[in-house]
Every structure is written in structure tokens, then in C-alpha cells.
Design a protein around this motif. Structure first.
Motif, PDB file in Angstrom:
ATOM      1  N   ALA A 126       6.553   1.414  -3.288  1.00  0.00           N
ATOM      2  CA  ALA A 126       6.756   0.412  -2.114  1.00  0.00           C
ATOM      3  C   ALA A 126       6.394   1.258  -0.948  1.00  0.00           C
ATOM      4  N   TYR A 127       6.751   2.638  -0.909  1.00  0.00           N
ATOM      5  CA  TYR A 127       6.455   3.392   0.292  1.00  0.00           C
ATOM      6  C   TYR A 127       4.623   3.842   0.414  1.00  0.00           C
ATOM      7  N   HIS A 128       4.413   4.213  -0.783  1.00  0.00           N
ATOM      8  CA  HIS A 128       3.043   4.695  -0.892  1.00  0.00           C
ATOM      9  C   HIS A 128       1.870   3.600  -1.004  1.00  0.00           C
ATOM     10  N   GLN A 129       2.396   2.406  -1.356  1.00  0.00           N
ATOM     11  CA  GLN A 129       1.409   1.341  -1.669  1.00  0.00           C
ATOM     12  C   GLN A 129       2.185   0.277  -1.086  1.00  0.00           C
ATOM     13  N   PRO A 130       2.187  -0.141   0.165  1.00  0.00           N
ATOM     14  CA  PRO A 130       3.134  -0.965   0.647  1.00  0.00           C
ATOM     15  C   PRO A 130       2.645  -2.441   0.602  1.00  0.00           C
ATOM     16  N   TRP A 131       1.523  -2.507   0.326  1.00  0.00           N
ATOM     17  CA  TRP A 131       0.880  -3.876   0.087  1.00  0.00           C
ATOM     18  C   TRP A 131       1.431  -4.375  -1.243  1.00  0.00           C
ATOM     19  N   THR A 132       2.011  -3.586  -2.010  1.00  0.00           N
ATOM     20  CA  THR A 132       2.593  -4.437  -3.224  1.00  0.00           C
ATOM     21  C   THR A 132       3.738  -5.175  -2.972  1.00  0.00           C
ATOM     22  N   LEU A 133       4.166  -4.707  -1.766  1.00  0.00           N
ATOM     23  CA  LEU A 133       5.606  -5.788  -1.126  1.00  0.00           C
ATOM     24  C   LEU A 133       5.083  -7.183  -0.751  1.00  0.00           C
ATOM     25  N   SER A 134       3.715  -7.472  -0.626  1.00  0.00           N
ATOM     26  CA  SER A 134       3.445  -8.436  -0.179  1.00  0.00           C
ATOM     27  C   SER A 134       3.624  -9.743  -0.919  1.00  0.00           C
ATOM     28  N   VAL A 135       3.712  -9.553  -2.482  1.00  0.00           N
ATOM     29  CA  VAL A 135       3.908 -10.715  -3.162  1.00  0.00           C
ATOM     30  C   VAL A 135       5.374 -10.794  -3.902  1.00  0.00           C
ATOM     31  N   VAL A 136       6.399  -9.987  -3.025  1.00  0.00           N
ATOM     32  CA  VAL A 136       7.768 -10.055  -3.473  1.00  0.00           C
ATOM     33  C   VAL A 136       8.291 -11.487  -3.043  1.00  0.00           C
ATOM     34  N   ASP A 137       8.173 -12.089  -1.962  1.00  0.00           N
ATOM     35  CA  ASP A 137       8.754 -13.268  -1.582  1.00  0.00           C
ATOM     36  C   ASP A 137       8.494 -14.511  -2.250  1.00  0.00           C
ATOM     37  N   ARG A 138       7.338 -14.321  -3.025  1.00  0.00           N
ATOM     38  CA  ARG A 138       6.765 -15.583  -3.618  1.00  0.00           C
ATOM     39  C   ARG A 138       7.447 -15.241  -5.051  1.00  0.00           C
ATOM     40  N   LEU A 139       7.089 -13.974  -5.584  1.00  0.00           N
ATOM     41  CA  LEU A 139       7.524 -13.847  -7.213  1.00  0.00           C
ATOM     42  C   LEU A 139       8.997 -13.665  -7.447  1.00  0.00           C
ATOM     43  N   HIS A 144       4.118   5.720   8.603  1.00  0.00           N
ATOM     44  CA  HIS A 144       4.676   4.766   7.481  1.00  0.00           C
ATOM     45  C   HIS A 144       3.501   3.850   7.061  1.00  0.00           C
ATOM     46  N   ILE A 145       2.618   3.493   7.754  1.00  0.00           N
ATOM     47  CA  ILE A 145       1.544   2.427   7.527  1.00  0.00           C
ATOM     48  C   ILE A 145       0.226   3.162   6.935  1.00  0.00           C
ATOM     49  N   LEU A 146       0.087   4.171   6.603  1.00  0.00           N
ATOM     50  CA  LEU A 146      -0.915   5.058   6.107  1.00  0.00           C
ATOM     51  C   LEU A 146      -1.636   4.255   4.803  1.00  0.00           C
ATOM     52  N   GLY A 147      -0.634   3.859   4.076  1.00  0.00           N
ATOM     53  CA  GLY A 147      -0.895   3.068   2.852  1.00  0.00           C
ATOM     54  C   GLY A 147      -1.439   1.577   2.760  1.00  0.00           C
ATOM     55  N   LEU A 148      -1.245   0.976   3.859  1.00  0.00           N
ATOM     56  CA  LEU A 148      -1.238  -0.440   3.942  1.00  0.00           C
ATOM     57  C   LEU A 148      -2.736  -0.882   3.306  1.00  0.00           C
ATOM     58  N   PHE A 149      -3.838  -0.217   3.483  1.00  0.00           N
ATOM     59  CA  PHE A 149      -5.021  -0.456   2.525  1.00  0.00           C
ATOM     60  C   PHE A 149      -5.306   0.382   1.478  1.00  0.00           C
ATOM     61  N   HIS A 150      -4.420   0.961   0.723  1.00  0.00           N
ATOM     62  CA  HIS A 150      -4.540   1.370  -0.507  1.00  0.00           C
ATOM     63  C   HIS A 150      -5.381   1.098  -1.222  1.00  0.00           C
ATOM     64  N   GLY A 151      -6.611   1.621  -1.650  1.00  0.00           N
ATOM     65  CA  GLY A 151      -7.634   0.970  -2.887  1.00  0.00           C
ATOM     66  C   GLY A 151      -8.394   0.080  -2.395  1.00  0.00           C
ATOM     67  N   GLU A 152      -8.429  -0.010  -0.988  1.00  0.00           N
ATOM     68  CA  GLU A 152      -9.379  -0.860  -0.421  1.00  0.00           C
ATOM     69  C   GLU A 152     -10.588  -0.165   0.289  1.00  0.00           C
ATOM     70  N   PRO A 153     -11.773  -0.782   0.452  1.00  0.00           N
ATOM     71  CA  PRO A 153     -12.673  -0.289   1.325  1.00  0.00           C
ATOM     72  C   PRO A 153     -12.181  -0.084   2.874  1.00  0.00           C
ATOM     73  N   GLY A 154     -12.543   1.041   3.205  1.00  0.00           N
ATOM     74  CA  GLY A 154     -12.199   1.229   4.608  1.00  0.00           C
ATOM     75  C   GLY A 154     -11.085   2.195   4.638  1.00  0.00           C
ATOM     76  N   ALA A 155     -10.179   2.093   3.593  1.00  0.00           N
ATOM     77  CA  ALA A 155      -8.885   2.684   3.617  1.00  0.00           C
ATOM     78  C   ALA A 155      -8.931   4.271   3.975  1.00  0.00           C
ATOM     79  N   ARG A 156      -9.785   5.038   3.717  1.00  0.00           N
ATOM     80  CA  ARG A 156      -9.896   6.526   4.217  1.00  0.00           C
ATOM     81  C   ARG A 156     -10.034   6.488   5.665  1.00  0.00           C
ATOM     82  N   GLN A 157     -10.831   5.603   6.175  1.00  0.00           N
ATOM     83  CA  GLN A 157     -11.176   5.800   7.772  1.00  0.00           C
ATOM     84  C   GLN A 157     -10.000   5.139   8.375  1.00  0.00           C
ATOM     85  N   TRP A 158      -9.242   4.208   7.799  1.00  0.00           N
ATOM     86  CA  TRP A 158      -7.798   3.819   8.495  1.00  0.00           C
ATOM     87  C   TRP A 158      -6.994   4.960   8.567  1.00  0.00           C
ATOM     88  N   ARG A 159      -6.874   5.780   7.504  1.00  0.00           N
ATOM     89  CA  ARG A 159      -6.066   6.889   7.495  1.00  0.00           C
ATOM     90  C   ARG A 159      -6.193   7.863   8.544  1.00  0.00           C
TER      91      ARG A 159
END
Length: 331
Positions: free
Chosen positions: A237-250, A287-302
Motif C-alpha cells: 500500500a505504501y510503495h504502490q499506493p495506486w493499488t488502494l484505488s480499487v479497495v472501495d469497489r472490491l 509519500h506520493i513518489l509511488g503514485l505512478f508506479h509502473g506507468e510511463p512517466g513515473a521516473r520523471q515524476w519521482r
């Protein structure tokens, strides 16, 4: 900051673990943009610090963070009861006792995982805390410690603490070696034993039992709810926070997931409030460095956030600039 708003009833189905140096108020506010329903935990705070320390710094949180649980460390019933009362008066929705941390510093203070060897003392602590507050008092613990790791030992511990009134147990499904392993190794080296947690729930069906440890996929973890009451995620949840985006639905039946653009707008609002209050932006950006983990542009974001966050004038504009490489995919 003293929060006077009424809290909310915690739902055990999904929670984000207490993590030292990570789950501070800025982390929790960010996570709340991703999931409105997950139960969020603070870092562990020692009961003595709550009583004698800077309470605004140690206990401060934003109203958006509900449902929120304070995790306390300690082993003296009266002290824990007073700390719990202070926290409940500030609006915390749950008070959790740490009986799982294996660090040398925690052991030297006679609290954390070493308390599993003293179920009667843990029961006394829980009883005192419950008498002091009206909110739930819960326990987070291991499946065993050192050579005291039989299933009978675990069930005896839970039975004694439950008899004192505790109804909610968060179980890290690894034993802890108090001697010979570092805290980091204790998070990875002892083998996971989910079946033991399943059997604990079967033995005590009226208790709430939440699984923690080694969970690495939010979607597949819903299967644990067939046999348990909830799951708790930590490092993922901390390092790949976008995984939390499906919690409320699932986990809670929401009809849609938040979009990254919406989350970014929320982050910008938090950053604007920080600038207004004179809070350094770096307290959020780490805390938000991992928001785009695995996505294009993530390295530039960080890179943009890391290089710019410590500048004296860093504000929401830095986050907007960092997001430029990712924003088309976030819309």
C-alpha cells in the motif's frame, strides 16, 4: 490540531497497517484520496509520549482521515489507559495495542512482540484501556515468538486477551524471532502461515480476526474474506499506493474507482493547505513518489519531486510540474 468531529465506526474488511516513519498524517491524507472506506492506522506511539509529549504533533490528524486508529506501544495498564483516553478524546475511532513489533528498542522497553509471552499482562492492559474509552480497543500481534510458537500458545494468548474484553485481533501471520533477526528480517524471513490464522478464526468464530503479512495483491486478497473478517496491507500500500484505488469497489461495494486526475487534484489541495500553514512540502511528497508506479512517466515524476521538494518555495506547482509526464494518462 485537536479534532472535534465525530468519528466513524471502523470496518475491518480492509486496513492499511501502522508503519513506523511512514504512516504519518500526510501519508494517511494521501491514502484517503485513494480509498474512502479503508481503516487507516497511525505509526506506533508510546503511551508515555502521548501523556508527556507534544500531543498536537503526535496525535494530530485531518478530519478526512476517519476511520482512523491510533496504535499505542507500552505495557503499563494505567499508562496505556490514560493514553487511550487522551486519544479517544481527540476523536480516534479505535485504539490498537502493539504486541507485534520485534525491534531491540521495543524489547528493551518491555513492549511489542515480547508481550506475547505475558498474556495476563496484555489482558490487564486491554481491560484498563477499555474501561477508559468507549471506542474499540484492539490488538495487533504475531502468531508466536521464539520457541513459544505452537498453535496452543497462540490460542491461549488470544483466549486470555479475549476474556478481558478484546474482540478484534490483527494477526501478522509470521512468528517473530526476538533474538537473531533484525526487524527487517522479521518481516520476511519467518515463513507465513495463513492456515494457522484461519484455524484461529475457526476456534474463535465470535472474534474479529484480520490477516496481516505478505499480502501482495489487493484483488486476490478478497478470497481471505471467505474465512476471515478482514485483511491489512502494509508495504504494498505504501510503495504502490495506486493499488488502494480499487479497495472501495472490491471490498465495500463502491460503483467506481477514483481516477488519477481526481487524486492529483486532491494532492494539490493538500499541498496548498500545507503552504498556507507553513508545512514543508517534502513531508507530503515522500509519500506520493509511488503514485505512478509502473506507468510511463513515473521516473520523471519521482525525480522532479525528489529534486524540488526541499526547496524553500516548493508548493503545489512542483507537483503539477512533476505530473506533466503522467497527466494525459491520469485524465
Amino acid at each position: 490540531m485537536i479534532v472535534t468531529e465525530l468519528g466513524t465506526t471502523p470496518d475491518p474488511r480492509f486496513s492499511v497497517a501502522p508503519m513506523m516513519d511512514w504512516t504519518d498524517t500526510w501519508c494517511r491524507q494521501f491514502h484517503r484520496l485513494l480509498t474512502r472506506r479503508a481503516l487507516l492506522y497511525t505509526e506506533m506511539v508510546h503511551a508515555n509520549a502521548v501523556i508527556h509529549g507534544d500531543r498536537d504533533r503526535l496525535l494530530g490528524y485531518a478530519p478526512i482521515e476517519h476511520s482512523i486508529a491510533l496504535q499505542l506501544g507500552g505495557s503499563e495498564p494505567a499508562t496505556l489507559a490514560e493514553a487511550a483516553r487522551i486519544a479517544a478524546d481527540r476523536g480516534y475511532d479505535e485504539i490498537n495495542l502493539n504486541v507485534g513489533c520485534p525491534s531491540d528498542r521495543v524489547q528493551s522497553g518491555a513492549f511489542g512482540a515480547c508481550l506475547m509471552a505475558q498474556p495476563a499482562l496484555v489482558a490487564d492492559c486491554i481491560s484498563a484501556m477499555q474501561q477508559a474509552v468507549d471506542v474499540p480497543v484492539t490488538v495487533k500481534h504475531r502468531i508466536g515468538i521464539d520457541d513459544q510458537d505452537s498453535e496452543a500458545d497462540l490460542h491461549a494468548f488470544v483466549e486470555r486477551v479475549a476474556a478481558a474484553g478484546c474482540r478484534h485481533f490483527v494477526v501478522h501471520a509470521r512468528k517473530a524471532w526476538l533474538q537473531g533477526l533484525s526487524p527487517k528480517d522479521n518481516r520476511d524471513v519467518p515463513p507465513l502461515d495463513y492456515e494457522r490464522v484461519y484455524r484461529l478464526k475457526a476456534e474463535f468464530p465470535d472474534l474479529t480476526v484480520v490477516l496481516n503479512g505478505g499480502l501482495d495483491d489487493v484483488a486476490s486478497a478478497t478470497a481471505h474474506l471467505d474465512r476471515l473478517d478482514g485483511v491489512m496491507f502494509g508495504r504494498l500500500a505504501y510503495h504502490q499506493p495506486w493499488t488502494l484505488s480499487v479497495v472501495d469497489r472490491l471490498y465495500f461495494g463502491a460503483d467506481r474507482d477514483p481516477q488519477r486526475g481526481e487524486v492529483l487534484e486532491g494532492i494539490l489541495a493538500i499541498a496548498e493547505g500545507m503552504r498556507r500553514d507553513g508545512v514543508p512540502l517534502a513531508r507530503l511528497t515522500r509519500h506520493i513518489l509511488g503514485l505512478f508506479h509502473g506507468e510511463p512517466g513515473a521516473r520523471q515524476w519521482r525525480r522532479t519531486l525528489t529534486e524540488g521538494a526541499h526547496q524553500a518555495d516548493a508548493g503545489p506547482e512542483l507537483i503539477e510540474r512533476a505530473a506533466e509526464a503522467c497527466w494525459p494518462r491520469a485524465a
